[in-house]
Design a protein around this motif. Structure first.
Motif, PDB file in Angstrom:
ATOM      1  N   MET A 238       0.835  -1.193   0.000  1.00 33.81           N
ATOM      2  CA  MET A 238       0.000   0.000   0.000  1.00 33.81           C
ATOM      3  C   MET A 238       0.874   1.248   0.000  1.00 33.81           C
ATOM      4  O   MET A 238       1.808   1.371   0.791  1.00 33.81           O
ATOM      5  N   ASP A 239       0.538   2.166  -0.884  1.00 36.13           N
ATOM      6  CA  ASP A 239       1.163   3.486  -0.915  1.00 36.13           C
ATOM      7  C   ASP A 239       0.065   4.492  -0.567  1.00 36.13           C
ATOM      8  O   ASP A 239      -0.855   4.700  -1.357  1.00 36.13           O
ATOM      9  N   GLN A 240       0.148   5.091   0.616  1.00 36.80           N
ATOM     10  CA  GLN A 240      -0.932   5.931   1.137  1.00 36.80           C
ATOM     11  C   GLN A 240      -0.441   7.346   1.406  1.00 36.80           C
ATOM     12  O   GLN A 240       0.660   7.555   1.920  1.00 36.80           O
ATOM     13  N   LYS A 241      -1.279   8.310   1.049  1.00 35.36           N
ATOM     14  CA  LYS A 241      -1.028   9.719   1.360  1.00 35.36           C
ATOM     15  C   LYS A 241      -2.249  10.248   2.133  1.00 35.36           C
ATOM     16  O   LYS A 241      -3.391   9.982   1.762  1.00 35.36           O
ATOM     17  N   THR A 242      -1.991  10.998   3.192  1.00 33.07           N
ATOM     18  CA  THR A 242      -3.061  11.558   4.005  1.00 33.07           C
ATOM     19  C   THR A 242      -2.813  13.044   4.197  1.00 33.07           C
ATOM     20  O   THR A 242      -1.689  13.457   4.519  1.00 33.07           O
ATOM     21  N   TYR A 243      -3.873  13.836   3.990  1.00 28.11           N
ATOM     22  CA  TYR A 243      -3.781  15.289   4.118  1.00 28.11           C
ATOM     23  C   TYR A 243      -4.887  15.762   5.063  1.00 28.11           C
ATOM     24  O   TYR A 243      -6.010  15.270   5.008  1.00 28.11           O
TER      25      TYR A 243
ATOM     26  N   ALA B 146      -5.130   5.882  -1.208  1.00 31.36           N
ATOM     27  CA  ALA B 146      -4.175   4.776  -1.217  1.00 31.36           C
ATOM     28  C   ALA B 146      -4.354   3.935  -2.474  1.00 31.36           C
ATOM     29  O   ALA B 146      -5.466   3.790  -2.985  1.00 31.36           O
ATOM     30  N   ARG B 147      -3.251   3.414  -2.943  1.00 34.58           N
ATOM     31  CA  ARG B 147      -3.301   2.454  -4.049  1.00 34.58           C
ATOM     32  C   ARG B 147      -2.459   1.236  -3.677  1.00 34.58           C
ATOM     33  O   ARG B 147      -1.505   1.321  -2.901  1.00 34.58           O
ATOM     34  N   TYR B 148      -2.829   0.079  -4.254  1.00 38.22           N
ATOM     35  CA  TYR B 148      -2.235  -1.197  -3.887  1.00 38.22           C
ATOM     36  C   TYR B 148      -1.668  -1.893  -5.114  1.00 38.22           C
ATOM     37  O   TYR B 148      -2.201  -1.781  -6.220  1.00 38.22           O
ATOM     38  N   ASP B 149      -0.607  -2.654  -4.893  1.00 39.69           N
ATOM     39  CA  ASP B 149      -0.060  -3.547  -5.914  1.00 39.69           C
ATOM     40  C   ASP B 149       0.742  -4.636  -5.194  1.00 39.69           C
ATOM     41  O   ASP B 149       0.695  -4.747  -3.976  1.00 39.69           O
ATOM     42  N   GLU B 150       1.447  -5.471  -5.972  1.00 39.21           N
ATOM     43  CA  GLU B 150       2.272  -6.556  -5.426  1.00 39.21           C
ATOM     44  C   GLU B 150       1.515  -7.374  -4.377  1.00 39.21           C
ATOM     45  O   GLU B 150       1.891  -7.445  -3.198  1.00 39.21           O
ATOM     46  N   PHE B 151       0.441  -8.025  -4.828  1.00 40.24           N
ATOM     47  CA  PHE B 151      -0.413  -8.792  -3.919  1.00 40.24           C
ATOM     48  C   PHE B 151       0.278 -10.080  -3.473  1.00 40.24           C
ATOM     49  O   PHE B 151       1.065 -10.679  -4.211  1.00 40.24           O
ATOM     50  N   LYS B 152      -0.065 -10.506  -2.245  1.00 40.79           N
ATOM     51  CA  LYS B 152       0.568 -11.663  -1.630  1.00 40.79           C
ATOM     52  C   LYS B 152      -0.464 -12.485  -0.880  1.00 40.79           C
ATOM     53  O   LYS B 152      -1.531 -11.968  -0.534  1.00 40.79           O
ATOM     54  N   LYS B 153      -0.114 -13.719  -0.602  1.00 37.31           N
ATOM     55  CA  LYS B 153      -0.934 -14.590   0.240  1.00 37.31           C
ATOM     56  C   LYS B 153      -0.176 -14.843   1.533  1.00 37.31           C
ATOM     57  O   LYS B 153       0.998 -15.236   1.504  1.00 37.31           O
ATOM     58  N   ALA B 154      -0.846 -14.579   2.671  1.00 32.44           N
ATOM     59  CA  ALA B 154      -0.210 -14.859   3.955  1.00 32.44           C
ATOM     60  C   ALA B 154      -0.055 -16.370   4.109  1.00 32.44           C
ATOM     61  O   ALA B 154      -1.007 -17.126   3.933  1.00 32.44           O
ATOM     62  N   THR B 155       1.145 -16.802   4.424  1.00 31.99           N
ATOM     63  CA  THR B 155       1.401 -18.236   4.597  1.00 31.99           C
ATOM     64  C   THR B 155       1.777 -18.507   6.054  1.00 31.99           C
ATOM     65  O   THR B 155       0.917 -18.691   6.896  1.00 31.99           O
ATOM     66  N   ASN B 156       3.066 -18.492   6.354  1.00 28.87           N
ATOM     67  CA  ASN B 156       3.512 -18.705   7.730  1.00 28.87           C
ATOM     68  C   ASN B 156       3.728 -17.344   8.387  1.00 28.87           C
ATOM     69  O   ASN B 156       4.848 -16.830   8.444  1.00 28.87           O
ATOM     70  N   SER B 157       2.644 -16.741   8.878  1.00 29.66           N
ATOM     71  CA  SER B 157       2.719 -15.361   9.376  1.00 29.66           C
ATOM     72  C   SER B 157       3.546 -15.226  10.646  1.00 29.66           C
ATOM     73  O   SER B 157       3.880 -14.105  11.042  1.00 29.66           O
ATOM     74  N   HIS B 158       3.898 -16.338  11.296  1.00 28.07           N
ATOM     75  CA  HIS B 158       4.720 -16.296  12.508  1.00 28.07           C
ATOM     76  C   HIS B 158       6.196 -16.469  12.197  1.00 28.07           C
ATOM     77  O   HIS B 158       7.027 -16.396  13.116  1.00 28.07           O
TER      78      HIS B 158
END
Length: 271
Positions: free
Chosen positions: A122-127, A154-166
């Protein structure tokens, strides 16, 4: 000769966090481990005894080896005009990059216990701008105004699947997903997970909000006051990425608004 001394106040705080765990990142899913990170807080202010005060705050967090960082600047001004008027203005600007931001969860029809958690970069800008005014007409009559336009995109790219989150190793916590096509006209992304296709709603957004209120106070006798309040709010979230604050401010004030008028009265008496 008379020398005038002016003070400058500065407060700096550095916090080192060692491998934190977030139990809310996956919205009800397993905990997500994060790398060590450094949090910075800096507050700078000119002499508070003067009629004009200049302030600057910085908040930041940087995650080591994780391509994630959060930054926010908050410059501000305080004006005291005579003994009756006080004006305060503050600008908020934040720029954040999060490589493991939650996007969606997908539940197979035949296995409700086998959810797939989708993450993205996520690339986010807040004003934001906050303005306060207090005007004391007399010791018994005062007006206060608060107004704050706010935009976050915000805009999103490079999607992923959570696998071994620990996992201790950052790269072992997710699997990259292939997405070569833009979202459909209905705003649906389709990504490839090996031989399977996963679909989810385009997470890009533009959120705009304007909040304000005006308060009139009359202390008609010692300890007893009458308040009149006008509250004005308007907000909307669009499922598109609209870059920059100027593009969003242009249509913010065209949103449907909610206006509320309230009155409060208290009366003090002794037995």
């Amino acid at each position: 000769s008379l020398s005038i001394k002016r003070r400058i106040e500065m407060d700096v705080k550095e916090t080192f966090n060692w491998r934190t765990v977030d139990s809310r990142r996956l919205r009800g899913g397993p905990d997500m481990r994060f790398n060590s990170n450094l949090e910075t807080n800096v507050a700078l202010s000119s002499d508070r005894a003067q009629r004009i005060i200049v302030k600057m705050d910085y908040l930041g967090r940087y995650y080591f080896d994780e391509m994630t960082s959060y930054n926010e600047l908050r410059p501000g001004l305080i004006f005291r005009l005579g003994n009756h008027i006080r004006l305060t203005g503050q600008l908020n600007y934040a720029w954040n990059k999060d490589n493991l931001q939650y996007v969606a969860q997908i539940t197979p029809e035949d296995r409700a216990d086998n959810k797939t958690y989708i993450l993205g970069r996520m690339d986010q800008k807040t004003y934001g701008l906050t303005f306060n005014m207090q005007y004391n007409v007399t010791p018994d009559i005062a007006f206060q105004f608060y107004g704050s336009p706010f935009t976050s995109v915000a805009r999103y790219d490079e999607f992923k699947k959570a696998t071994n989150s620990h996992a201790s190793n950052y790269r072992d916590r997710f699997t990259e997903l292939q997405s070569n096509n833009p979202p459909t006209a209905e705003g649906i992304y389709t990504v490839e997970d090996g031989t399977n296709s996963l679909s989810f709603k385009n997470p890009n957004f533009s959120f705009n909000e304007f909040r304000s209120n005006l308060v009139a106070r009359w202390e008609y006798k010692p300890g007893s006051s009458l308040y009149l309040v006008w509250e004005h709010n308007r907000s909307r979230q669009d499922a598109i990425y609209q870059p920059g604050w100027g593009n969003n401010i242009d249509h913010m004030f065209g949103f449907p608004a909610t206006n509320t008028i309230m009155m409060k009265m208290n009366y003090w008496f002794s037995l």
